[in-house]
Design a protein around this motif. Sequence first.
Motif, PDB file in Angstrom:
ATOM      1  N   ALA A   1       0.773  -1.183   0.105  1.00 21.79           N
ATOM      2  CA  ALA A   1      -0.155  -0.017  -0.173  1.00 21.79           C
ATOM      3  C   ALA A   1       0.906   1.207  -0.045  1.00 21.79           C
ATOM      4  O   ALA A   1       0.580   2.160  -0.803  1.00 21.79           O
ATOM      5  N   GLY A   2       1.872   1.137   0.979  1.00 20.24           N
ATOM      6  CA  GLY A   2       2.683   2.569   0.900  1.00 20.24           C
ATOM      7  C   GLY A   2       3.381   2.690  -0.107  1.00 20.24           C
ATOM      8  O   GLY A   2       3.715   3.883  -0.788  1.00 20.24           O
ATOM      9  N   TYR A   3       4.182   1.640  -0.630  1.00 17.25           N
ATOM     10  CA  TYR A   3       5.201   2.126  -1.978  1.00 17.25           C
ATOM     11  C   TYR A   3       4.813   2.010  -3.260  1.00 17.25           C
ATOM     12  O   TYR A   3       4.848   2.620  -4.132  1.00 17.25           O
ATOM     13  N   TRP A   4       3.676   1.032  -3.488  1.00 19.32           N
ATOM     14  CA  TRP A   4       2.881   1.214  -4.792  1.00 19.32           C
ATOM     15  C   TRP A   4       1.773   2.194  -4.976  1.00 19.32           C
ATOM     16  O   TRP A   4       1.567   2.778  -6.009  1.00 19.32           O
TER      17      TRP A   4
ATOM     18  N   LEU B   1      -5.564  -2.659   3.450  1.00 12.96           N
ATOM     19  CA  LEU B   1      -6.849  -1.671   3.675  1.00 12.96           C
ATOM     20  C   LEU B   1      -6.704  -0.582   4.419  1.00 12.96           C
ATOM     21  O   LEU B   1      -6.951   0.332   4.495  1.00 12.96           O
ATOM     22  N   VAL B   2      -6.226  -1.168   5.924  1.00 13.18           N
ATOM     23  CA  VAL B   2      -6.290  -0.424   7.004  1.00 13.18           C
ATOM     24  C   VAL B   2      -5.158   1.037   6.942  1.00 13.18           C
ATOM     25  O   VAL B   2      -5.449   1.979   7.246  1.00 13.18           O
ATOM     26  N   TYR B   3      -4.206   0.483   6.279  1.00 10.86           N
ATOM     27  CA  TYR B   3      -3.176   1.599   6.003  1.00 10.86           C
ATOM     28  C   TYR B   3      -3.465   2.677   5.128  1.00 10.86           C
ATOM     29  O   TYR B   3      -3.430   3.979   5.179  1.00 10.86           O
TER      30      TYR B   3
ATOM     31  N   LEU C   1      -2.698 -10.076   4.935  1.00  9.98           N
ATOM     32  CA  LEU C   1      -2.328  -9.234   3.622  1.00  9.98           C
ATOM     33  C   LEU C   1      -3.482  -7.946   3.569  1.00  9.98           C
ATOM     34  O   LEU C   1      -2.999  -6.919   3.456  1.00  9.98           O
ATOM     35  N   ALA C   2      -4.659  -8.551   3.371  1.00  5.27           N
ATOM     36  CA  ALA C   2      -5.690  -7.593   2.883  1.00  5.27           C
ATOM     37  C   ALA C   2      -5.902  -6.736   4.073  1.00  5.27           C
ATOM     38  O   ALA C   2      -6.164  -5.229   3.997  1.00  5.27           O
ATOM     39  N   GLY C   3      -5.732  -7.045   5.387  1.00  4.45           N
ATOM     40  CA  GLY C   3      -6.006  -6.278   6.583  1.00  4.45           C
ATOM     41  C   GLY C   3      -5.005  -5.284   6.536  1.00  4.45           C
ATOM     42  O   GLY C   3      -5.612  -4.048   6.813  1.00  4.45           O
ATOM     43  N   GLY C   4      -3.749  -5.417   6.610  1.00  7.90           N
ATOM     44  CA  GLY C   4      -2.520  -4.311   6.620  1.00  7.90           C
ATOM     45  C   GLY C   4      -2.828  -3.541   5.576  1.00  7.90           C
ATOM     46  O   GLY C   4      -2.665  -2.203   5.664  1.00  7.90           O
TER      47      GLY C   4
END
Length: 500
Positions: free
Chosen positions: A409-412, A488-490, A483-486
Amino acid sequence: MALDPATQVTTDADGRVGLSDHRAIADSPHYNPELAPVPLERRTWTTYNFFALWMGMAHNIPSYTLAASLVALGMDWVQAFLTITLGNLIVLVPMLLNSHAGTKYGIPFPVFARAFYGVRGANLVALLRAFIACAWFGIQTWVGGKALHVIVGRLAGDGWVDAPVVLGQVWTLWLCFLGFWVVQMLIIWRGMEAIRKFENWTAPLVSVGFLVLLGYVAVKAGGFGPILSEPSKLGWGADFWKVFFPALMGMIAFWSTLSLNMPDFTRFGGSQRKQAVGQVLGLPTTMSFIAIVAILTTSGAMALYGEAIWDPAELASRFDSTAVVLVALVALVLATISANLAANVVSPSYDFSNAFPKKISFAVGGLITGVIGIVIQPWRLISDPSIYIFAWLGFYGGLLASVAGVFVAGYWVLAKTRLELADLYLSGRGTYWFTAGWNWRAVAATLVGSVLAVGGAYGGPFPADGLIPFLKPLYDYNWVVGLAGGLLVYLALAPRRENA
């Protein structure tokens, strides 16, 4: 090659970025030469280097036991092979996504983590990854020591094999375990270049041991017919699917550690194409190869001995031919050293160094890894296939998946692959200092993703109803949930300006 005099950043035609002058960050408490960006001229790893790296990491005894354990749990060879192959194709996706930053910026995993967790907060996920690697180092060292024990036993006789028992094992096995540990520590002390050379040398030889095991079992079983006809104990109905999904999560979790810390290796990549092609050719093919060999060999053991012997050292110890045992297990010992150094020592060495850059070097970090790998008592983790897959692999896979979600999420999505390279090393200021060096959003996303993924852990050392009973149904899908939780929450917590 272009030079930006304001930031002293260099960029090549492939889009790889480096710092031409380290003086502005060299005094930072979060900098040391081994954590610093690799200079562009030293990023020389080729497609073959990455392919050989994966061949060395994948062809080892725990990879064999991973596949063999599925047969021990009741799958037939088709079910086990499909489960492993699908798991490796899935985990390859986040692995390639996270590898990109290592090649582009020349930075290792813990420095990459600073972009999302903060310069200090990165230690949270780096040390989490490090302790898991320490446990894996211990497991690899234990199974390698067992293989060495069988080799020496064939040469030394019954006195070696039937030596007095100390702490639950014959003392000669403890001696082999310790000797195996020392050899690995000597190699890691010489640094990354020694590991690369060892990988290149052992990679083509590693397959020999497994093929010898398979060939011997096939001959004794009367060909592949009896092996391929071994029936599934689960069928293709509800009993199979009940085992399939948690087993698939375990297969993914097996390499979920590397899906995070591949930047430790891709930082030396000659180009994005070289590292990506090397990994695409390396991971699925080598793991599928070792999977089919392990599955067929274990199925053959079922036909020969009436039980699924998932430990190759124990299986080889039953063979009549000393020559076969020696050739097979010597190759497996080399394979295990190769895999252990690359997969389980490089990352924690960087991770411990990241925690105390001015005090802990890469080599000292490797020594710390080795010591913790013994203290964690790896012989208990690998004592039972159900504990190995559902408790050990499943639990840590869910934890690390939430970190992978934050990274992707952060990088892409948010940074769109653009990082401020020098700021990753600055103390008290810069883009990645956040609040006192911590980014609470990434920490919160990781905690939520982890609780959702493993809060319902059950079986083995966990309560039958799950740690948190209403989350128990999610545990069978722990890696996907994490994976999905980290991720989407971020994304949900990211401020608007980061989404712009």
